[in-house]
Design a protein around this motif. Structure first.
Motif, short mmCIF file in Angstrom:
data_model
loop_
_atom_site.label_atom_id
_atom_site.label_comp_id
_atom_site.label_asym_id
_atom_site.label_seq_id
_atom_site.Cartn_x
_atom_site.Cartn_y
_atom_site.Cartn_z
N ILE A 191 -2.37 -115.89 5.65
CA ILE A 191 -2.26 -114.56 5.04
C ILE A 191 -0.82 -114.12 5.14
O ILE A 191 -0.23 -114.12 6.22
N LYS A 192 -0.26 -113.75 4.00
CA LYS A 192 1.13 -113.29 3.99
C LYS A 192 1.17 -111.86 3.48
O LYS A 192 0.72 -111.56 2.37
N VAL A 193 1.71 -110.95 4.31
CA VAL A 193 1.85 -109.54 3.95
C VAL A 193 3.33 -109.25 3.73
O VAL A 193 4.16 -109.55 4.58
N THR A 194 3.63 -108.68 2.57
CA THR A 194 5.02 -108.30 2.26
C THR A 194 5.06 -106.81 1.96
O THR A 194 4.30 -106.33 1.11
N ILE A 195 5.89 -106.09 2.67
CA ILE A 195 6.01 -104.64 2.44
C ILE A 195 7.47 -104.28 2.24
O ILE A 195 8.36 -104.83 2.88
N PHE A 245 3.84 -103.29 -1.80
CA PHE A 245 3.36 -104.28 -0.84
C PHE A 245 2.42 -105.26 -1.53
O PHE A 245 1.86 -104.99 -2.60
N SER A 246 2.27 -106.41 -0.91
CA SER A 246 1.34 -107.41 -1.40
C SER A 246 0.67 -108.10 -0.23
O SER A 246 1.26 -108.23 0.85
N VAL A 247 -0.57 -108.51 -0.44
CA VAL A 247 -1.31 -109.30 0.54
C VAL A 247 -1.78 -110.55 -0.19
O VAL A 247 -2.52 -110.46 -1.17
N LYS A 248 -1.30 -111.69 0.29
CA LYS A 248 -1.59 -112.97 -0.38
C LYS A 248 -2.28 -113.91 0.59
O LYS A 248 -1.86 -114.04 1.75
#
Length: 476
Positions: free
Chosen positions: A40-44, A53-56
């Motif tokens: 799980i990669k979270v980018t804020i 933000f994104s949650v991939k």
């Protein structure tokens, strides 16, 4: 035509007041629920008044694209108490407050622009799901989001990699738990036959993390922070937690079960400062807490002192204090705490010191000794000396009654010979015996005959002064 229509503006108003980090939490929760997910990669990113933000994740993606825009749709997660999801609502809540949002998955893509959504079933990912959104967020809300992401407890042993802005984390902000156990707790699960979510209980794993050096402790559902708790420990429950649709609060009764489980694990670690903390008091009310916990509570709260519960028998309370007991105050303990502490031997003062003369058999007059007759006459002489009209004296002999004497008001004093040296042949001029007479006579002038408050004390002083005056007059 559908049975219901959704007012997007009204729905948005309900979501706008919620903490912004909750919406990111729901996306991460969805990814963690998928068995196929290993990363799980979270980018804020904060830009002016907005946060993008994104949650991939790398899982199998949405089984149906319609799940991205259908509220309360069926989800298999309702059948499994060991995953978090049940409402099928998280993405829709986020979409309602987003300036723009996109859900890209293996079955297509859905885009939201704050007014409508467009479906692109041919625009698919090869694997996994990525949710990207832009929402209004001030600096304080952004800082809170960053801090809350550190609280996530990614399951150990499942090999899930959790990345926040390219910083890899294997298990959120926590290492191995200080304590863990299995405990039976309430949960919810879908009853397919009845077609409803049903409350039930099942045994589950509980991980407990020391939070004494941190600002806050949290209750977590399968690693996802739910709500702050007033406790020294963060608690992670390995099954669905019964809570509201916002997933941000549980009932007091559920917290009692949680605190009871934590107390059972950590009671030997309690300190003088923590023993009276609200979470300890609340956890004590859990009926599943074992007796040895209350032994620890008793020892750490009261030390080596003997303890008695406050009683409505004021004389018994006074006797307990005089004997060096710690007497609990009237509202110091709940009824459940009293019951559980009673199981390890703590009694009410009225049980420790039976003060009532009512059930004792009075010694008949023809059974009196000469000393008892003399003492009776002596009491009456003292009463006449200080202006009291006590006319009757009685005697009992009962070791189970702790009091030396009792007055019925203004006409009679009954003495308990079980506590008089010499038994039936005692010295009426003994200082302790004289003191007992004055003690009881002082009760005649106060409203509450069992009280040993300031009124009683002042009356005792007055009587003593009158005796001194009488003695001095005789010497002159």
């Amino acid at each position: 035509m559908s049975m219901f229509e959704i007012d997007i503006k009204g729905f948005r108003q309900l979501q706008k007041g919620r903490p912004k980090w909750h919406f990111v939490r729901e996306l991460i929760s969805n990814s963690l629920d998928e068995v196929s997910v290993s990363k799980i990669k979270v980018t804020i990113k904060k830009v002016a008044r907005y946060c993008t933000f994104s949650v991939k994740d790398d899982g199998n993606g949405f089984e149906k694209l319609s799940d991205a825009y259908t509220m309360f749709g069926f989800t298999k997660k309702r059948l499994d108490p060991t995953v978090r999801g049940r409402f099928n609502l998280g993405e829709k809540e986020l979409a309602s407050i987003s300036k723009k949002m996109e859900v890209a998955t293996t079955t297509g893509t859905v885009r939201f622009d704050g007014v409508k959504c467009t479906k692109h079933p041919k625009t698919k990912t090869k694997h996994g799901t990525t949710v990207t959104a832009t929402i209004q967020m001030n600096n304080k809300e952004f800082d809170t989001l960053v801090e809350r992401l550190k609280l996530f407890i990614v399951p150990l042993g499942k090999g899930i990699v959790f990345i926040i802005n390219d910083n890899q984390r294997m298990y959120g902000g926590y290492s191995e738990p200080e304590f863990n156990t299995e405990v039976t707790l309430p949960t919810v699960i879908l009853d397919e036959e009845l077609g409803l979510m049903k409350n039930t209980k099942r045994k589950t794993k509980l991980d407990v993390y020391d939070s004494s050096n941190d600002e806050d402790a949290w209750l977590c559902e399968l690693g996802i922070p739910v709500q702050k708790i007033d406790c020294e420990y963060t608690v992670n429950v390995h099954q669905k937690i019964p809570m509201n649709t916002n997933r941000d609060s549980v009932s007091d009764s559920y917290l009692t079960k949680i605190f009871g489980a934590v107390l059972s694990l950590t009671h030997e670690e309690l300190t003088d400062d923590s023993i009276s903390e609200p979470w300890v008091r609340q956890g004590s009310e859990d009926p599943d807490v074992p007796k040895e916990v209350f032994v620890s509570i008793r020892n750490k709260r009261y030390g080596s002192k003997k303890v008695a519960f406050w009683s409505s028998d004021t004389q018994a309370n006074e006797k307990a204090l005089a004997e060096g007991y710690h007497l609990t105050t009237r509202n110091e303990l709940s009824s459940v705490e009293k019951e559980r502490l009673g199981e390890i031997g703590i009694k009410f003062a009225s049980e420790e010191f039976k003060m009532s003369f009512k059930k004792a058999d009075e010694i008949p007059f023809d059974g009196w000794t000469q000393s008892m007759n003399d003492y009776s006459l002596f009491v009456k002489r003292i009463c006449n000396l200080i202006g009291y009209d006590t006319r009757m004296v009685g005697y009992i002999k009962d070791k189970q009654i702790s009091a030396r004497a009792y007055t019925n008001g203004k006409t009679k004093i009954t003495f308990n010979l079980a506590h008089y040296k010499g038994g039936l042949n005692f010295d009426p001029y003994n200082e302790d015996n004289l003191g007992t007479i004055l003690h009881e006579l002082a009760h005649h002038k106060v409203d509450e005959k069992l009280s040993h408050g300031s009124d009683w004390y002042h009356e005792l002083e007055r009587i003593a002064g009158k005796f001194v005056k009488h003695h001095l007059v005789k010497l002159m």
